[in-house]
Write a protein that holds these residues in place. Structure first.
Motif, PDB file in Angstrom:
ATOM      1  N   LEU A  43      86.126 -10.911  77.377  1.00  0.00           N
ATOM      2  CA  LEU A  43      84.816 -10.868  76.743  1.00  0.00           C
ATOM      3  C   LEU A  43      85.043 -10.339  74.752  1.00  0.00           C
ATOM      4  O   LEU A  43      85.051 -10.814  74.167  1.00  0.00           O
ATOM      5  N   LEU A  44      85.621  -9.071  75.033  1.00  0.00           N
ATOM      6  CA  LEU A  44      86.695  -7.458  74.465  1.00  0.00           C
ATOM      7  C   LEU A  44      86.884  -9.180  73.061  1.00  0.00           C
ATOM      8  O   LEU A  44      86.805  -8.588  72.088  1.00  0.00           O
ATOM      9  N   ASN A  45      87.704  -9.910  73.624  1.00  0.00           N
ATOM     10  CA  ASN A  45      88.995 -10.211  72.426  1.00  0.00           C
ATOM     11  C   ASN A  45      88.123 -11.233  71.362  1.00  0.00           C
ATOM     12  O   ASN A  45      88.479 -11.404  70.800  1.00  0.00           O
ATOM     13  N   ALA A  46      86.819 -12.099  72.443  1.00  0.00           N
ATOM     14  CA  ALA A  46      86.585 -13.086  72.204  1.00  0.00           C
ATOM     15  C   ALA A  46      85.333 -12.373  70.947  1.00  0.00           C
ATOM     16  O   ALA A  46      85.740 -12.954  70.178  1.00  0.00           O
ATOM     17  N   ALA A  47      84.680 -11.474  70.874  1.00  0.00           N
ATOM     18  CA  ALA A  47      83.903 -10.575  69.865  1.00  0.00           C
ATOM     19  C   ALA A  47      84.956 -10.368  68.568  1.00  0.00           C
ATOM     20  O   ALA A  47      84.351 -10.488  68.099  1.00  0.00           O
ATOM     21  N   GLY A  48      86.095  -9.519  69.190  1.00  0.00           N
ATOM     22  CA  GLY A  48      87.251  -9.333  68.437  1.00  0.00           C
ATOM     23  C   GLY A  48      87.246 -10.830  67.613  1.00  0.00           C
ATOM     24  O   GLY A  48      88.427 -10.443  66.159  1.00  0.00           O
ATOM     25  N   ARG A  49      87.335 -11.828  67.277  1.00  0.00           N
ATOM     26  CA  ARG A  49      88.152 -12.989  66.766  1.00  0.00           C
ATOM     27  C   ARG A  49      87.373 -13.282  66.637  1.00  0.00           C
ATOM     28  O   ARG A  49      86.640 -14.539  65.697  1.00  0.00           O
ATOM     29  N   GLY A  50      86.286 -13.093  66.225  1.00  0.00           N
ATOM     30  CA  GLY A  50      84.431 -13.737  65.385  1.00  0.00           C
ATOM     31  C   GLY A  50      83.707 -14.528  66.301  1.00  0.00           C
ATOM     32  O   GLY A  50      82.833 -14.973  66.202  1.00  0.00           O
ATOM     33  N   VAL A  51      83.839 -14.265  67.268  1.00  0.00           N
ATOM     34  CA  VAL A  51      83.102 -15.241  68.723  1.00  0.00           C
ATOM     35  C   VAL A  51      82.221 -14.329  69.016  1.00  0.00           C
ATOM     36  O   VAL A  51      82.310 -13.299  69.220  1.00  0.00           O
ATOM     37  N   ARG A  52      80.579 -15.643  68.586  1.00  0.00           N
ATOM     38  CA  ARG A  52      79.632 -14.503  69.267  1.00  0.00           C
ATOM     39  C   ARG A  52      79.159 -14.684  71.065  1.00  0.00           C
ATOM     40  O   ARG A  52      79.271 -15.651  71.468  1.00  0.00           O
ATOM     41  N   VAL A  53      78.937 -13.701  71.671  1.00  0.00           N
ATOM     42  CA  VAL A  53      79.257 -13.258  72.349  1.00  0.00           C
ATOM     43  C   VAL A  53      77.663 -12.456  73.090  1.00  0.00           C
ATOM     44  O   VAL A  53      77.529 -11.579  72.393  1.00  0.00           O
ATOM     45  N   ILE A  54      76.950 -13.586  74.106  1.00  0.00           N
ATOM     46  CA  ILE A  54      75.784 -13.153  74.383  1.00  0.00           C
ATOM     47  C   ILE A  54      75.613 -13.165  75.775  1.00  0.00           C
ATOM     48  O   ILE A  54      75.875 -13.908  76.480  1.00  0.00           O
ATOM     49  N   LEU A  55      75.350 -11.836  76.329  1.00  0.00           N
ATOM     50  CA  LEU A  55      74.930 -11.722  77.895  1.00  0.00           C
ATOM     51  C   LEU A  55      73.613 -11.335  78.182  1.00  0.00           C
ATOM     52  O   LEU A  55      72.805 -10.356  77.568  1.00  0.00           O
ATOM     53  N   LEU A  56      73.378 -12.227  78.546  1.00  0.00           N
ATOM     54  CA  LEU A  56      71.519 -12.165  79.066  1.00  0.00           C
ATOM     55  C   LEU A  56      71.869 -11.767  81.207  1.00  0.00           C
ATOM     56  O   LEU A  56      72.126 -12.469  81.539  1.00  0.00           O
ATOM     57  N   LEU A  57      71.685 -10.709  81.047  1.00  0.00           N
ATOM     58  CA  LEU A  57      71.943  -9.455  82.161  1.00  0.00           C
ATOM     59  C   LEU A  57      69.819  -9.156  83.255  1.00  0.00           C
ATOM     60  O   LEU A  57      69.499  -9.606  82.691  1.00  0.00           O
ATOM     61  N   GLN A  58      70.269  -9.143  83.993  1.00  0.00           N
ATOM     62  CA  GLN A  58      69.054  -8.611  85.587  1.00  0.00           C
ATOM     63  C   GLN A  58      68.329  -6.995  84.695  1.00  0.00           C
ATOM     64  O   GLN A  58      69.188  -6.402  84.049  1.00  0.00           O
ATOM     65  N   GLY A  59      67.376  -7.078  83.782  1.00  0.00           N
ATOM     66  CA  GLY A  59      66.931  -5.999  84.012  1.00  0.00           C
ATOM     67  C   GLY A  59      65.874  -4.980  84.613  1.00  0.00           C
ATOM     68  O   GLY A  59      65.839  -3.896  84.424  1.00  0.00           O
ATOM     69  N   ARG A  60      65.315  -5.890  85.844  1.00  0.00           N
ATOM     70  CA  ARG A  60      64.876  -5.015  86.837  1.00  0.00           C
ATOM     71  C   ARG A  60      65.878  -4.804  87.643  1.00  0.00           C
ATOM     72  O   ARG A  60      66.672  -5.149  88.715  1.00  0.00           O
ATOM     73  N   VAL A  61      65.228  -3.783  88.480  1.00  0.00           N
ATOM     74  CA  VAL A  61      66.745  -2.768  88.991  1.00  0.00           C
ATOM     75  C   VAL A  61      66.102  -4.262  90.949  1.00  0.00           C
ATOM     76  O   VAL A  61      65.155  -3.896  91.644  1.00  0.00           O
ATOM     77  N   GLU A  62      67.164  -4.631  91.157  1.00  0.00           N
ATOM     78  CA  GLU A  62      66.910  -4.894  92.624  1.00  0.00           C
ATOM     79  C   GLU A  62      68.226  -4.771  93.562  1.00  0.00           C
ATOM     80  O   GLU A  62      67.455  -4.146  95.295  1.00  0.00           O
ATOM     81  N   TYR A  63      69.015  -4.411  93.139  1.00  0.00           N
ATOM     82  CA  TYR A  63      70.372  -3.168  94.138  1.00  0.00           C
ATOM     83  C   TYR A  63      70.457  -2.084  92.948  1.00  0.00           C
ATOM     84  O   TYR A  63      71.597  -2.350  92.440  1.00  0.00           O
ATOM     85  N   PRO A  64      70.316  -1.422  93.407  1.00  0.00           N
ATOM     86  CA  PRO A  64      70.143  -0.342  92.368  1.00  0.00           C
ATOM     87  C   PRO A  64      71.745  -0.040  91.749  1.00  0.00           C
ATOM     88  O   PRO A  64      72.225   1.000  91.501  1.00  0.00           O
ATOM     89  N   LEU A  65      72.575   0.201  93.261  1.00  0.00           N
ATOM     90  CA  LEU A  65      73.648   0.207  92.828  1.00  0.00           C
ATOM     91  C   LEU A  65      74.690  -0.716  91.884  1.00  0.00           C
ATOM     92  O   LEU A  65      75.160   0.436  91.292  1.00  0.00           O
ATOM     93  N   LEU A  66      74.729  -1.770  92.555  1.00  0.00           N
ATOM     94  CA  LEU A  66      75.552  -2.247  91.295  1.00  0.00           C
ATOM     95  C   LEU A  66      74.587  -2.313  89.727  1.00  0.00           C
ATOM     96  O   LEU A  66      75.190  -2.748  88.861  1.00  0.00           O
ATOM     97  N   HIS A  67      73.083  -2.253  90.209  1.00  0.00           N
ATOM     98  CA  HIS A  67      72.562  -2.282  88.309  1.00  0.00           C
ATOM     99  C   HIS A  67      73.051  -1.368  87.688  1.00  0.00           C
ATOM    100  O   HIS A  67      73.605  -1.559  86.552  1.00  0.00           O
ATOM    101  N   TYR A  68      73.244  -0.501  88.893  1.00  0.00           N
ATOM    102  CA  TYR A  68      73.707   0.782  87.593  1.00  0.00           C
ATOM    103  C   TYR A  68      75.089   1.096  87.035  1.00  0.00           C
ATOM    104  O   TYR A  68      75.557   0.884  86.165  1.00  0.00           O
ATOM    105  N   ALA A  69      75.903   0.776  88.763  1.00  0.00           N
ATOM    106  CA  ALA A  69      77.303   0.485  88.226  1.00  0.00           C
ATOM    107  C   ALA A  69      77.607  -0.189  87.005  1.00  0.00           C
ATOM    108  O   ALA A  69      78.284  -0.615  86.372  1.00  0.00           O
ATOM    109  N   SER A  70      77.311  -1.399  86.605  1.00  0.00           N
ATOM    110  CA  SER A  70      77.136  -2.267  85.741  1.00  0.00           C
ATOM    111  C   SER A  70      76.758  -1.439  84.620  1.00  0.00           C
ATOM    112  O   SER A  70      77.221  -2.472  83.442  1.00  0.00           O
ATOM    113  N   HIS A  71      75.693  -0.509  83.842  1.00  0.00           N
ATOM    114  CA  HIS A  71      75.896  -0.514  82.804  1.00  0.00           C
ATOM    115  C   HIS A  71      77.164   0.790  82.592  1.00  0.00           C
ATOM    116  O   HIS A  71      76.824   0.608  81.060  1.00  0.00           O
TER     117      HIS A  71
END
Length: 388
Positions: free
Chosen positions: A240-268
């Motif tokens: 993903l970082l390489n794609a953004a580096g070569r000019g590709v628009r990268v959009i991530l739509l992710l969970q905003g609500r806390v469902e499983y706290p451990l994975l939620h905060y780990a992903s941040h």
């Protein structure tokens, strides 16, 4: 990629459940249903009723549910299905919240329905009410697809193999025998090229991840990923970082609500490098985001059960459909754009650096704990795994 298929996008349970119920009511030969969660709620009872009706007509029905995800399904519902002639099995029924043994963490996370080898459904939607959470005002946000055409046979073969293996392990040897059903239709049902991908613990451990990586590495102008639990490994992050580096628009739509706290905060903990690279991150807050989909360059798309986290990519049984078709990809992109504009908020580029130190520390500790859990579960790249 297999040609001549018709793949139809189904958003949320309001489109998915009527579609599979109608297919059950048309069934004349056999039905396979796999689901991580089968809940005893309005939706679960509705689908169970459709399965019983089909069984009473003489349709052979095999229902495979996960022992952890469907742990709360009452025995009375299983008994009522079996009394009608439905065969019900649980994948790994022995569960414990106090073990990190690899076998206990490997779950059946696939959501698959196959009816008469004529139509199949694959996606991320469990058999559970869309509005299942207290105080929920919008339906759980998720997708599935219906599949008609030659690809159905591959989905059928996969469902049959998993069922037969579990039946053999559970000493239901007679249930594992599958007779000769009607031959699938060989006539083209559409013009879409598509593939069925699984992640298992035998020969297809990285098929879904590799398909994502190949599409990301070939992306020319746009990548849109929507994922409930976004916690990818190093290779995926670099892609993903390489794609953004070569000019590709990268959009991530992710969970905003806390469902499983451990994975939620780990992903941040991963967001700082993404934001610094110019990757756009949107948090979905309108309801629980359960989607696991992507659109790349307005022609490559995938819909399925696989999150981009260690549990999906390294442990669980998963299934995705990949579609190479501009009309399908644009339909999914339009739906994702609606979710971004109507139910999400964008994370500012300097958001991570401005967060309180205690929150950043919590995220990194959560990140480390998740990696530790995967490590002691016994995962190692290239290591042979148990088959179920």
């Amino acid at each position: 990629m297999i040609p001549d298929n018709q793949i139809t996008l189904l958003q949320n349970g309001e489109a998915y459940f009527p579609a599979i119920e109608a297919a059950f009511d048309r069934a004349v030969g056999e039905i396979y249903l796999e689901s991580y969660i089968f809940e005893n709620d309005t939706t679960g009872r509705r689908i169970a009723g459709a399965l019983r009706r089909a069984a009473f007509r003489g349709v052979k029905i095999r229902v495979l549910i996960d022992g952890f995800g469907s742990n709360s399904l009452p025995k009375a519902m299983v008994d009522s299905l079996e009394a009608a002639g439905v065969m019900v099995l649980k994948f790994r029924p022995k569960t414990s919240p106090w073990t990190l043994r690899r076998r206990r963490l490997r779950r059946l996370h696939r959501k698959i329905v196959v009816v008469d080898r004529e139509i199949a459904f694959v996606g991320g939607i469990n058999v559970i009410d869309d509005m299942g959470k207290p105080g929920q005002t919008s339906p759980r946000y998720d997708y599935a697809v219906s599949v008609e055409g030659p690809l159905v046979e591959e989905i059928y073969d996969s469902a049959r193999r998993v069922w037969s293996r579990v039946a053999w392990i559970r000493f239901r040897r007679g249930w594992g025998r599958v007779g000769d059903g009607p031959a699938p239709s060989t006539e083209p049902r559409g013009r879409m090229r598509s593939a069925f991908l699984v992640r298992d613990n035998i020969r297809h451990r990285r098929d879904i991840e590799d398909a994502y990586l190949q599409a990301i590495e070939q992306a020319k102008f746009e990548i849109i990923l929507a994922n409930a639990f976004f916690f990818p490994g190093l290779n995926f992050r670099h892609a993903l970082l390489n794609a953004a580096g070569r000019g590709v628009r990268v959009i991530l739509l992710l969970q905003g609500r806390v469902e499983y706290p451990l994975l939620h905060y780990a992903s941040h903990a991963l967001r700082g490098s993404f934001l610094d690279a110019g990757i756009e991150i949107y948090e979905y807050h309108k309801s629980l985001l359960h989607a696991k989909v992507a659109v790349i360059d307005e022609h490559w798309a995938t819909v399925g059960s696989s999150n981009l986290d260690p549990f999906s990519l390294l442990l669980s049984l998963e299934a995705n459909v990949v579609v190479d078709d501009e009309n399908f990809a644009r339909t999914l992109k339009h739906s994702l754009n609606q979710a971004i504009h109507a139910g999400s908020r964008r994370i500012p580029r300097d958001h991570w650096r401005t967060q309180p130190i205690r929150l950043r520390l919590t995220s990194w500790l959560s990140y480390g704990l998740v990696r530790f859990m995967i490590g002691i579960a016994g995962y190692a790249p290239g290591k042979q795994s148990d088959p179920a």
